[in-house]
Design a protein around this motif. Structure first.
Motif, PDB file in Angstrom:
ATOM      1  N   UNK A 247      -0.191  -0.521   6.771  1.00 30.34           N
ATOM      2  CA  UNK A 247      -0.702   0.394   5.758  1.00 30.34           C
ATOM      3  C   UNK A 247       0.371   0.616   4.692  1.00 30.34           C
ATOM      4  N   UNK A 248       0.015   0.384   3.447  1.00 27.71           N
ATOM      5  CA  UNK A 248       0.913   0.622   2.323  1.00 27.71           C
ATOM      6  C   UNK A 248       0.576   1.964   1.695  1.00 27.71           C
ATOM      7  N   UNK A 249       1.568   2.838   1.577  1.00 31.04           N
ATOM      8  CA  UNK A 249       1.400   4.102   0.875  1.00 31.04           C
ATOM      9  C   UNK A 249       2.260   4.098  -0.372  1.00 31.04           C
TER      10      UNK A 249
ATOM     11  N   UNK B 103      -4.570   0.565   1.964  1.00 27.46           N
ATOM     12  CA  UNK B 103      -3.762   1.102   0.868  1.00 27.46           C
ATOM     13  C   UNK B 103      -4.042   2.589   0.730  1.00 27.46           C
ATOM     14  N   UNK B 104      -2.983   3.385   0.675  1.00 28.34           N
ATOM     15  CA  UNK B 104      -3.110   4.806   0.381  1.00 28.34           C
ATOM     16  C   UNK B 104      -2.391   5.033  -0.947  1.00 28.34           C
TER      17      UNK B 104
ATOM     18  N   UNK C  23      -8.739  -9.938  -3.277  1.00 29.88           N
ATOM     19  CA  UNK C  23      -9.337  -9.381  -2.076  1.00 29.88           C
ATOM     20  C   UNK C  23     -10.186  -8.176  -2.452  1.00 29.88           C
ATOM     21  N   UNK C  24     -11.145  -7.839  -1.600  1.00 35.07           N
ATOM     22  CA  UNK C  24     -11.945  -6.639  -1.811  1.00 35.07           C
ATOM     23  C   UNK C  24     -11.555  -5.589  -0.782  1.00 35.07           C
ATOM     24  N   UNK C  25     -11.665  -4.321  -1.203  1.00 34.32           N
ATOM     25  CA  UNK C  25     -11.340  -3.188  -0.346  1.00 34.32           C
ATOM     26  C   UNK C  25     -12.501  -2.199  -0.364  1.00 34.32           C
ATOM     27  N   UNK C  26     -12.566  -1.354   0.655  1.00 39.94           N
ATOM     28  CA  UNK C  26     -13.590  -0.322   0.762  1.00 39.94           C
ATOM     29  C   UNK C  26     -12.912   1.031   0.649  1.00 39.94           C
TER      30      UNK C  26
ATOM     31  N   UNK D 193      -5.814  10.968  -4.725  1.00 37.65           N
ATOM     32  CA  UNK D 193      -5.519  10.081  -3.613  1.00 37.65           C
ATOM     33  C   UNK D 193      -6.729   9.190  -3.347  1.00 37.65           C
ATOM     34  N   UNK D 194      -6.485   7.876  -3.324  1.00 36.11           N
ATOM     35  CA  UNK D 194      -7.515   6.909  -2.933  1.00 36.11           C
ATOM     36  C   UNK D 194      -7.033   6.181  -1.686  1.00 36.11           C
ATOM     37  N   UNK D 195      -7.869   6.129  -0.668  1.00 31.28           N
ATOM     38  CA  UNK D 195      -7.541   5.400   0.550  1.00 31.28           C
ATOM     39  C   UNK D 195      -8.522   4.245   0.679  1.00 31.28           C
TER      40      UNK D 195
END
Length: 212
Positions: free
Chosen positions: A5-7, A145-146, A168-171, A184-186
């Motif tokens: 996890x990248x913050x 990703x945070x 890449x796609x993320x949700x 903040x987007x997670x």
């Protein structure tokens, strides 16, 4: 298998360089260090503390490791996760690491991180470490990703997504707003991309692609 996890903290135009102070990172003559500090509030601190409590191990690049090692040992909390839990350091120049529970990664960084991910355990958390993040993104090693995004535009500086990032796609799994306007987007990694085509008066078409 561990999740990586990248913050990170970014401006509206995606800059992540030197959020915490003027001299944090002056590479390329960067003059805007400390742009995050006016937007810190109680909620921000609570969220960050909660993040670190969920870490099983930490992963740092050299610059962030040295910066953290110079300050976090001064924490009055004897149970501070950053001091008590394992810390892996990716560096081509360091020969030893002295902060409590620190381990220097040897060999190819991407391969060594892939080995860490293959182990049983909880989150591998990456904080800061902009150059390391580029390597992780280029080798498709990031699971989540945070991202704290702040209402600031700088125009120059190191960005979170530089050249070489794999498409890449993320949700989006969580979004929060603090009292100063930071959001903040997670995101959790989904896989490959889908594409489409839209024309006025015609049905929108989505092209399926293989999810990797």
């Amino acid at each position: 298998m561990r999740k990586l996890v990248v913050g990170t903290f970014v401006t509206m135009d995606g800059v992540m360089q030197a959020p915490g102070g003027p001299d944090e990172d002056r590479d390329s003559g960067f003059q805007h260090g400390g742009w995050l500090v006016p937007y810190i509030d109680e909620k921000f601190g609570e969220v960050m503390s909660e993040w670190t409590r969920h870490a099983d191990v930490f992963l740092f690049g050299r610059k962030t490791y040295e910066m953290f090692a110079g300050s976090w040992p001064n924490s009055p909390d004897p149970g501070e996760p950053l001091n008590t839990r394992p810390k892996f350091v990716a560096s081509r120049t360091l020969h030893e690491v002295n902060w409590n529970n620190s381990i220097l990664l040897k060999g190819d960084v991407a391969q060594e991180v892939a080995k860490l991910k293959a182990q049983d355990g909880g989150e591998i958390q990456v904080h800061g470490s902009g150059n390391l993040i580029q390597t992780l993104l280029q080798h498709d090693l990031v699971d989540a990703l945070r991202i704290w995004q702040f209402p600031v535009v700088l125009g120059t500086g190191k960005r979170l997504f530089e050249g070489g990032t794999i498409p890449r796609s993320f949700r989006l799994v969580d979004a929060q707003l603090n009292t100063t306007g930071a959001v903040l987007h997670v995101y959790e990694r989904v896989g490959g991309l889908k594409y489409g085509e839209v024309e006025v008066g015609q049905e929108t078409v989505i092209f399926d692609t293989e999810t990797q």
